[in-house]
Structures are given as structure tokens and as C-alpha cells.
Design a protein around this motif. Structure first.
Motif, short mmCIF file in Angstrom:
data_model
loop_
_atom_site.label_atom_id
_atom_site.label_comp_id
_atom_site.label_asym_id
_atom_site.label_seq_id
_atom_site.Cartn_x
_atom_site.Cartn_y
_atom_site.Cartn_z
N THR B 40 9.18 -7.00 -12.66
CA THR B 40 8.60 -5.67 -12.68
C THR B 40 9.38 -4.84 -13.68
N LYS B 205 3.08 -8.16 -4.97
CA LYS B 205 3.70 -8.75 -6.15
C LYS B 205 4.38 -10.06 -5.78
N VAL B 212 4.53 -6.99 -13.10
CA VAL B 212 4.09 -5.62 -12.91
C VAL B 212 4.68 -4.70 -13.97
#
Lengths: 314, 347
Positions: B40, B205, B212
Motif C-alpha cells: 500500500t 487488501k 493499494v
């Protein structure tokens, strides 16, 4: 919802009652009498007026009138335009031809308006949009009788493509040909209105967040536009389209005059000019009823079409 | 955790500007970032710093007056700044999903929730109605909608803001993308709902092994979400590094200012620091360091020449002249270093 509808209908009748009262008083207060034929001796006129209760006070006359309308469905009898024919029948007889021409005109103008509006919105600020905008401005600002006269002059008189006036006795293709010009003349306004309205709505929805979401979730441009933008834009469009359908009953005074169509358009003016009071009042009631029903239908249709209102009202 | 060879998306030297009556607005002026598989990243910056424009470029949903001046967005062997609408259509939703800032306006108000989820499954993946409905209800359950069977037939106005954002997430997940872009997904929500949405994004996720990109102006959100952070200012990345590096060893004065302006539980007596001034007018981007005019540590050179990236560690870089060997030693503000110490102690 049912309660709401009942409330609305009651309110509608109250409004109608007020309109009828005012209309009755105004018409009766106009100068001149229904029976003013100079060839008739005064005694005959007096007798006729007494028969129609015209010698009584206004309030009593109104009472007789209401009694006739509510209890007997008697809207009065035409005196001058079509002597001795019930006013209601005079009106009803003329509705079909007006209705026919106006419906045809709407069937042409709605799809065209929707197509032009969509093109203009999707090609915003490009050439197509500008051309359509110019067309819309012309169609809205130039009065329909100018179009009607021009069409009549160019297409009927000069090019001889269509008959100059409406032929009520013709049948089949010829009949349709004689209706073509008034249909066209009547279509310009609605085309422009629908185009302008739809363009405005579509431009707004095309740029809305949910359109972006429709695209980012994997729909292509056409799918997103048709399923999200278009459907949502048509919702406010009902506000414009439903009145168009009910207003066709009213007819168009000018267009019907120009093409000599025996529709309802001219009947109001004619009856006023001829001092045919019962007919004037009947026409007024009829128009008021149509308008009130239109407003009611538009309001209710919103509740049916728009889920936000439909579900909230439960 | 991130290795060099598993880069899934790479933005290289991206320049985007918008035509306006005042001239070209240089919204993005040379942005670089990389996204590795399964990580992420957060892009942080105040309003107008070009964060949203950068991700809109990735999705191909820039408005019509936007121009991509130069740069590349590399994904799956393609340069997304050059591919046409047809190719983008095969990527949007199916490979890259997007969650919006404002869930209140992102859903079509007159279409049933269920239909908004199944529509893409039926039209694009050629599922039949029953399968699509089954999948949609599964998705709704996965994003934490109670009674999904009932909710399926309801309209957006019957949902609260947080629930609508969950639906938007469900829609984004419907076609199983591998990259999820979250464009300020909690900005329009209540604080209590915010944390639940963030938890949800973290959970899905993990479950789906998504990569992400998280966009926000709220550094507090970033701490729990991101592996790496990019700080943007005036259309440029000014500092990037792993999450801890940005939070515990910030090097750029703008990052200092951002961190100082964030309230925490201990800030009762201290005055909350605001960043003075406003972001520059991007029709005429300033010469030198764009932040110089608002920077109390600015030196002469900040107004004349743009700082390059100085390496702090293998993963941590910052573009500020303060890191130049000739620059005077400038420690971060006292208040901030105290706070960082506290944060470290708390772990």
C-alpha cells in the motif's frame, strides 16, 4: 400515497369550483346579451331571457347553472355558434381532429427533441452543439404562426407539395398530406423545448460522480451514458413532456386558423365574440379541468417514477 | 518487503496540465512513484497538490480540458498515457478499481443498489442474472453490509454515508481488480465511520492480495495504512520513503509542517501549527522550490533553483536544499521532534 392522492383530488375540485365561479361571474358581467338579435321583438327576447333565467339575480342564475352541471351533467346550451346544441357536445365534436394533429406532431417532435438534445449534450461546445443551439433559439423565439405561414407559402403555395388548407373530407394519403403542414408547424416548439431541456440535464449528469463510477467500474462510454446519464436525465423531462400531452386537447388557435382546421382552438374566441355565454363557460371549465388534471398527473407521476419520492411517501 | 522486480505500476515523470481561461494550470509537474505487488502506498498532500489528478491519469478519467504533457504510466507492459479508450475499457474495473471521495454522489440515485453492483458483471463478464446476484450479495457481505438480501433491492438514499462507501467498495471489487486506488475514501465520512472503512480496506487488501494506492490529506490515516508514503506539494513529490521514515525521520520542511499541523492526544497546551500562506498559483509555478515562500527555513537558493532528490536511506529521499552538504545544520522544529519521541515511545 393513497391519502395524498385523495387530498390532491379534493384540492383540485375546490380549485375548479373557484375557477368556475369566477368564470361564471366574469362572463355574465360582460356587456351585451345572449339574445340581442335586433330582428326579434322585445317581448320575444324577454321571454327567451326568462326561460334561461337571465332575468333573475346573478346568484340565482349561478345556482341554476351549478344545479345543471352537477346534477344533470348539463353544461348549458350553445346559442349562437351552433344554436340549440349542448355546449359540451360542441366541444367534444371538435376534439378528435385537434387531438389527431397534435398527437402526430408530438410523436414526431419527442424523438427528434431527444435525439438533438443528446447529440448537443454529448458534443458539448463542439460544432454540432452550436448548430443545434442556434436551431433551438430560432424555434423557441420565432412564433409558430410565422413558421406556419412560411410553410404554407413555400411548401404548399410555391412548390405545391401539400394542400394549402386542411381537407376534412379527404381520406387516406391525401388526408395525411393535408395534415402534414400543421403537424410540422406545431412540432417546432416542442422539438426545441425538449432539446434544450434534455441537453441541460444530460450535460449535468454526464459530469456527475456516478457517471465516473460507472466508467471506472468497467462500463464503456455508451453503456454508462445510456444506463446512467440518459435514464436520470429523462426523469425531470417528464415535467415537460406530460403537459405537452395534455395540452394537445387545447389545440392551437393560430395554427388551426391558418390551416382552417375545425378544431377546438378557435372556439373560445369565437364564442366570446358571439356573446355565446353558455359555450364560453363550458370551454373555460373544460380547459381548467385539463390543466388541473395535468398538474395532478405530473405531480403523481413524479412519485411513481422517482424511487426517492415513491419510497419516502410510504 | 518490496522487491525491485515485482513492480506492478510505475509512474514516471508525469506532467499534466489543465486548460483554463487564465492559462495552463500545471497540476502535476513531474511525479514519479512505483507500486509493488501487495503493498500500500499513500500519496499525501494538501488540496490542489495534484494527488487526485495523478490517479485520474492512471484510470484514464481526466476531464476533457486536461492535457498529459509528458511522462509515462507503465502498467503490464503498456504506457497508459498513450493507450486509447478501448484498451482503458479492458483495464478499468477489471484490473484497476477506484474508490471515490464522496460516496453520497458516487452512486446513481435512482438505480437499485443491487443493480449497480451486478450491472457490470452482467454486461461485461456475461454472467447470468442469478450468478451475478449471488456474487453481489457475497460482495455486500464481504464489505460488511448487514442483511444483504434485503439491501440488494434498496436505493442509495436508504443507505447511510458509511454504508454507501461500503457499496462503492463492493462495486470496485466486483470485477476483481489487482490494483485498488482509494481517492480520499474517508474524507466525506464521520470520524467513527472512517476508521471502520479503513479497517475494511486493510482487510480486503489482505484477503485479495491487492496493491493499494491511497490518497489522502490526512497523515493520521496514513500511519495505519501505508507501507510507503509519497508527500506531494504543488504538483511534485517532495519526499518519499517507508512509512516509519516519513513519520519518525521527516526531512522536508513541508513534511515537518504537515506533521506539526496534525493534532494528537497530547496537544492540549501546545498551539497547533498551521502552515502559513496558501499553495502557489499553478498557472505560474514558482521558480525554485515551490514551498519556499511558505517555508521558514528557506534559503536564497530555494527561490532560485529547484532542489534535486537527496538520498537519506535506500528507501527514503527528499527534495530540499537543507540536505545539501553545504547547507547549515537545520533540525526539525522542537515541538515536532518532541512529538515524534512520544510516538516512538508509544510504539
Amino acid at each position: 400515497m393513497t391519502r395524498y392522492i385523495i387530498e390532491r383530488i379534493i384540492a383540485m375540485f375546490i380549485t375548479l369550483f373557484i375557477i368556475v365561479t369566477i368564470a361564471f361571474c366574469v362572463v355574465r358581467m360582460m356587456p351585451g346579451s345572449v339574445y340581442d338579435n335586433p330582428e326579434l321583438p322585445q317581448s320575444v327576447i324577454d321571454a327567451l331571457e326568462a326561460k334561461a333565467h337571465l332575468n333573475e339575480p346573478l346568484l340565482v342564475q349561478y345556482g341554476y347553472f351549478l344545479k345543471g352541471v352537477i346534477l344533470e351533467g348539463d353544461w348549458g346550451t350553445s346559442v349562437k355558434i351552433e344554436p340549440s346544441v349542448p355546449a359540451f357536445d360542441v366541444l367534444v365534436k371538435r376534439i378528435p381532429v385537434t387531438l389527431e394533429i397534435n398527437i402526430y406532431s408530438l410523436l414526431i417532435s419527442l424523438p427528434l427533441g431527444i435525439i438533438f438534445g443528446t447529440i448537443a449534450a454529448l458534443r458539448k461546445n463542439k460544432l454540432a452543439d452550436h448548430l443545434i443551439s442556434v436551431m433551438v433559439v430560432i424555434c423557441i423565439s420565432v412564433p409558430s404562426f410565422v413558421f406556419a405561414s412560411l410553410l404554407q407559402y413555400v411548401l404548399a403555395f410555391k412548390l405545391e407539395l401539400f394542400p394549402i388548407v386542411y381537407e376534412s373530407t379527404a381520406v387516406g394519403v391525401q388526408r395525411f398530406a393535408s395534415m402534414a403542414l400543421p403537424i410540422m408547424a406545431l412540432a417546432f416548439g416542442p422539438i426545441a423545448t425538449v432539446t434544450r431541456y434534455l441537453r441541460g440535464e444530460l450535460v449535468e449528469t454526464v459530469n456527475s460522480e456516478f457517471m465516473t463510477l460507472a466508467k471506472t467500474k468497467g462500463l464503456n462510454q455508451v453503456q454508462a451514458t445510456v444506463r446512467h446519464a440518459f435514464r436520470n436525465s429523462c426523469l425531470p423531462l417528464t415535467n415537460v413532456i406530460i403537459p405537452m400531452f395534455t395540452n394537445v386537447l387545447g389545440g392551437s388557435l393560430v395554427i388551426e386558423r391558418i390551416f382552417s382546421i375545425p378544431g377546438v382552438g378557435g372556439i373560445m374566441i369565437n364564442s366570446i365574440n358571439a356573446n355565446d355565454h353558455p359555450l364560453t363557460i363550458a370551454v373555460l371549465i373544460f380547459y381548467s379541468l385539463v390543466s388541473l388534471l395535468t398538474i395532478l398527473i405530473v405531480d403523481l407521476s413524479y412519485g411513481i417514477i422517482d424511487p426517492r419520492i415513491r419510497l419516502e411517501a410510504k | 518487503m518490496a522487491e525491485k522486480n515485482d513492480i506492478i505500476l510505475e509512474v514516471k515523470d508525469l506532467h499534466v496540465s489543465f486548460k483554463s481561461y487564465a492559462g495552463y494550470v500545471r497540476a502535476v509537474r513531474g511525479v514519479n512513484f512505483t507500486l509493488h505487488k501487495g503493498e500500500t502506498i499513500a500519496i499525501v498532500g494538501e488540496s490542489g497538490s495534484g494527488k487526485s489528478v495523478s490517479v485520474k491519469t492512471i484510470m484514464g478519467i481526466l476531464s476533457k480540458n486536461a492535457v498529459i504533457d509528458s511522462g509515462e504510466v507503465l502498467y503490464d507492459g503498456m504506457d497508459l498515457t498513450k493507450v486509447d479508450e478501448k484498451v482503458f475499457h479492458t483495464l478499468r474495473g477489471k484490473r484497476i478499481g477506484l474508490i471515490f471521495q464522496d460516496p453520497l454522489s458516487a452512486l446513481n440515485p435512482i438505480m437499485k443498489i443491487g443493480k449497480q453492483i451486478t450491472e457490470v458483471l452482467i454486461l461485461e463478464q456475461k454472467m447470468n442474472k442469478e450468478d451475478a446476484k449471488k456474487k453481489a450479495i457475497e460482495l455486500m457481505r464481504a464489505v460488511g453490509i448487514p442483511q444483504p438480501e434485503v439491501r440488494f433491492d434498496q436505493y442509495p438514499f436508504q443507505f447511510s454515508g458509511g454504508m454507501r462507501q461500503r457499496i462503492v467498495i463492493a462495486i470496485a471489487l466486483a470485477s476483481d481488480p489487482e490494483i485498488l486506488i482509494c481517492d480520499e475514501p474517508t474524507t466525506a465520512l464521520d470520524v467513527t465511520v472512517q476508521s471502520r472503512i479503513l479497517e475494511l480496506i486493510n482487510k480486503i487488501k489482505e484477503e485479495r492480495n491487492l496493491s493499494v494506492i491511497f490518497i489522502t490529506h490526512d497523515l493520521g490515516v496514513v500511519a495505519n495504512m501505508a507501507d510507503r508514503v509519497y508527500v506531494m506539494y504543488a504538483g511534485k513529490v517532495v519526499e518519499f520513503g517507508e512509512s516509519e521514515e516519513i513519520f519518525f525521520e521527516p526531512a522536508h520542511p513541508y513534511t515537518w509542517a504537515l506533521l506539526s499541523s496534525m493534532p494528537d492526544l497530547e496537544t492540549k497546551d501546545e498551539k497547533l501549527m498551521a502552515i502559513p500562506g496558501t499553495p502557489p498559483n499553478m498557472v505560474y509555478p514558482p521558480k525554485g522550490d515551490a514551498f519556499a515562500a511558505r517555508n521558514q527555513y528557506a534559503m536564497q537558493i530555494d527561490f532560485e533553483e529547484e532542489p534535486p532528490f537527496f538520498k537519506i536511506s535506500d528507501t527514503h529521499y527528499a527534495a530540499t536544499w537543507l540536505l545539501h552538504p553545504d547547507a547549515p545544520e537545520t533540525p526539525m522544529p522542537e515541538q515536532l521532534s518532541q512529538r515524534i519521541k512520544r510516538m516512538k515511545e508509544e510504539g
